[in-house]
Design a protein around this motif. Structure first.
Motif, mmCIF file in Angstrom:
data_model
loop_
_atom_site.group_PDB
_atom_site.id
_atom_site.type_symbol
_atom_site.label_atom_id
_atom_site.label_comp_id
_atom_site.label_asym_id
_atom_site.label_seq_id
_atom_site.Cartn_x
_atom_site.Cartn_y
_atom_site.Cartn_z
ATOM 1 N N THR A 4 0.848 -1.193 0.000
ATOM 2 C CA THR A 4 0.000 0.000 0.000
ATOM 3 C C THR A 4 0.883 1.242 0.000
ATOM 4 O OG1 THR A 4 -1.729 -1.182 1.181
ATOM 5 C CG2 THR A 4 -1.804 1.215 1.296
ATOM 6 N N ASP A 21 -0.073 -4.171 4.562
ATOM 7 C CA ASP A 21 -1.195 -3.730 5.402
ATOM 8 C C ASP A 21 -1.077 -4.205 6.845
ATOM 9 O OD1 ASP A 21 -2.187 -2.415 3.274
ATOM 10 O OD2 ASP A 21 -4.043 -3.572 3.080
ATOM 11 N N TYR A 22 -0.341 -5.301 7.050
ATOM 12 C CA TYR A 22 -0.208 -5.808 8.416
ATOM 13 C C TYR A 22 0.893 -5.083 9.190
ATOM 14 C CZ TYR A 22 3.563 -8.426 6.160
ATOM 15 O OH TYR A 22 4.665 -8.753 5.440
ATOM 16 N N THR A 24 2.903 -2.239 11.257
ATOM 17 C CA THR A 24 2.484 -1.181 12.171
ATOM 18 C C THR A 24 3.155 0.125 11.754
ATOM 19 O OG1 THR A 24 4.318 -1.619 13.661
ATOM 20 C CG2 THR A 24 2.246 -2.802 14.098
ATOM 21 N N LEU A 63 0.688 0.138 18.004
ATOM 22 C CA LEU A 63 -0.736 -0.215 18.008
ATOM 23 C C LEU A 63 -1.498 0.543 16.921
ATOM 24 C CD1 LEU A 63 -1.665 -0.422 21.818
ATOM 25 C CD2 LEU A 63 -0.984 -2.255 20.273
ATOM 26 N N VAL A 64 -0.768 1.057 15.935
ATOM 27 C CA VAL A 64 -1.392 1.748 14.805
ATOM 28 C C VAL A 64 -0.965 1.002 13.548
ATOM 29 C CG1 VAL A 64 -1.532 3.922 13.521
ATOM 30 C CG2 VAL A 64 -1.267 3.975 16.021
ATOM 31 N N PHE A 65 -1.917 0.681 12.676
ATOM 32 C CA PHE A 65 -1.542 0.068 11.406
ATOM 33 C C PHE A 65 -0.951 1.129 10.485
ATOM 34 C CE2 PHE A 65 -4.757 -2.971 12.938
ATOM 35 C CZ PHE A 65 -4.015 -4.145 12.835
ATOM 36 N N PRO A 67 -1.074 1.710 7.270
ATOM 37 C CA PRO A 67 -1.940 2.411 6.309
ATOM 38 C C PRO A 67 -2.837 3.469 6.958
ATOM 39 C CG PRO A 67 -2.060 0.034 5.986
ATOM 40 C CD PRO A 67 -1.315 0.253 7.257
ATOM 41 N N GLU A 68 -3.027 3.360 8.279
ATOM 42 C CA GLU A 68 -3.827 4.383 8.970
ATOM 43 C C GLU A 68 -3.151 5.747 8.936
ATOM 44 O OE1 GLU A 68 -5.904 3.555 12.747
ATOM 45 O OE2 GLU A 68 -4.773 1.688 12.764
#
Lengths: 165, 291
Positions: A4, A21-22, A24, A63-65, A67-68
């Motif tokens: 991504t 995507d997995y 962090t 604790l944030v992916f 792509p976020e």
């Protein structure tokens, strides 16, 4: 597997990276952007070593992916000093010997900065709660807490000087 | 694992319906540690934070709408919400560190379905309703019916909670939450207790709901509480009056706890009695200010 494409702002600079995507945000910062100041301790949000400020909010980057991060603004330890000028928190930590091995230090500095950004005049109790999400296995915390309180005084003095100048 | 960030309910439901291995998340503060602990990753992760309804926080038509994906930090800094539901905010503020507060949500705390979730007893005590959407449309369900056991909810696949609706407190009504942990911060409840108390204009208890956490597979309502407390003067601290003892006994009777590293069955029962009395007294003191 396709990756991504993410664009965001890190320490004021627009950046982009490719990630799975997995992954962090912590992994993207360290492995894709080479910003290795942010540390991985537990990887489960308990130790705070990976603390960053995401759109003004203190979070654990583990604790944030990744792509976020699209379109978001991130502050890391690398953006804390202004060129050769250390942030008052960094100066206080150095002078107060608020670290030993140093692995937790970037996270403590970021958490302390987030605290002082919202509350420039914290009490000792507020500082202790403010860094309760950060673990240090070396110092016993007291020097860290005193250094944060000292930095708060320095920052207020700086602001006063700016206002009178 | 594919990350998806839908921007509408319809888009989110379509994504979830397209993949039986898809699951939703908001703050991810429970989800990512589960992956780290070896739980298999889903084939698709649907981020609900971009769905506008999950981010609402407003009071209208006699109830508060609280989005399921609103981070705890936004709830605890919302002055009107703190004043309306001090107990709910107390419970929410106890979830993890400042870092976790920036991400953790009421929807996640509920649907993670831990018996020790700190925001769930107050939500249940307040009579909150969850608004659920899915392929079959929209339905509203009392929060007390969402969790059916540790780690299990009554939601169907491709369903998710968009928001909670909490009735505006009546005159003379307030709430409180307290938990026991063996330290001052950063731990999981050994016992939690929420109370919602409504007083009449003379300060006598008109209605009471007491809900315990971490003492049973799901939250446990102390069903006898209203009967025991109705008509009583509660605003003074718990003393040796018989009804306070009765309330404690009713709390103990509502428990079905387990022994674990955080506490024994016997300890949890005793603490449940103490916390039930304390939260009732605190909620009543606040309720008196709201007469």
């Amino acid at each position: 597997m396709s990756r991504t494409y993410v664009t965001c702002v890190v320490n004021g600079d627009p950046v982009d990276f490719l990630c799975h995507d997995y992954q962090t945000l912590l992994s993207a910062l360290r492995d894709e952007l080479g910003l290795t100041g942010t540390k991985e301790g537990c990887g489960t949000g308990d130790c705070g070593a990976c603390s960053v400020i995401l759109d003004g909010q203190l979070v654990c980057s583990c604790l944030v992916f990744a792509p976020e991060a699209e379109g978001r603004s991130i502050e890391t330890i690398e953006g804390m000093a202004e060129g050769q000028h250390l942030h008052p928190l960094q100066e206080s930590f150095l002078e107060g010997a608020a670290f030993q091995c140093g692995v937790c230090t970037p996270g403590f500095l970021i958490a302390a900065k987030a605290l002082l950004d919202h509350n420039p005049t914290p009490t000792e109790t507020e500082v202790r709660y403010g860094v309760a999400g950060n673990l240090c296995r070396c110092t016993g915390y007291d020097k860290i807490v005193r250094s944060v309180l000292d930095a708060a005084v320095r920052m207020r003095e700086q602001d006063t000087r700016k206002e009178t100048a | 694992m594919k990350y998806q960030a839908p921007t509408s309910i319809e888009e989110a439901v379509a994504l979830l319906s397209s993949d039986p291995g898809a699951r939703v998340f908001a703050g991810a503060t429970d989800l990512i540690p589960q992956f780290q602990g070896g739980r298999p990753e889903p084939s698709m992760l649907v981020d609900l934070k971009g769905v506008p309804q999950t981010g609402v926080l407003e009071c209208q038509n006699g109830y508060w709408r609280v989005g399921a994906a609103v981070p705890a930090a936004r709830l605890t800094s919302h002055r009107e919400l703190v004043s309306a539901f001090p107990g709910l905010v107390e419970g929410t503020s106890l979830i993890g560190s400042d870092q976790i507060q920036g991400r953790a949500t009421l929807g996640g705390n509920l649907c993670n379905a831990s018996p020790a979730a700190d925001s769930v007893p107050p939500l249940v005590a307040l009579g909150a309703t969850a608004v659920i959407v899915g392929a079959a449309g929209r339905r509203s369900v009392p929060v007390s019916e969402i969790v059916i056991g540790p780690g299990a909810t009554s939601l169907h696949h491709a369903e998710f909670i968009t928001e909670f609706r909490i009735p505006v407190p009546a005159r003379g009504c307030s709430d409180a939450y307290e938990r026991f942990i063996p330290r001052t911060e950063m731990d999981i409840a050994v016992v939690g207790a929420a109370a919602r108390i409504r007083l009449d204009d003379q300060g006598r208890c008109r209605d009471a709901t007491v809900v315990l956490g971490a003492v049973a597979p799901t939250v446990a309502e102390v069903s006898a509480a209203a009967e025991i407390l109705r008509g009583r003067q509660l605003a003074e601290a718990p003393n040796c009056k018989a009804f306070w003892e009765e309330l404690g006994e009713a709390a103990v009777a509502s428990c079905n706890p387990i022994d674990d590293k955080r506490g024994t069955v016997q300890f949890r029962r005793r603490v449940a009695a103490v916390l039930a009395r304390r939260t009732v007294a605190t909620a009543a003191r606040r309720a008196k200010e709201a007469i």
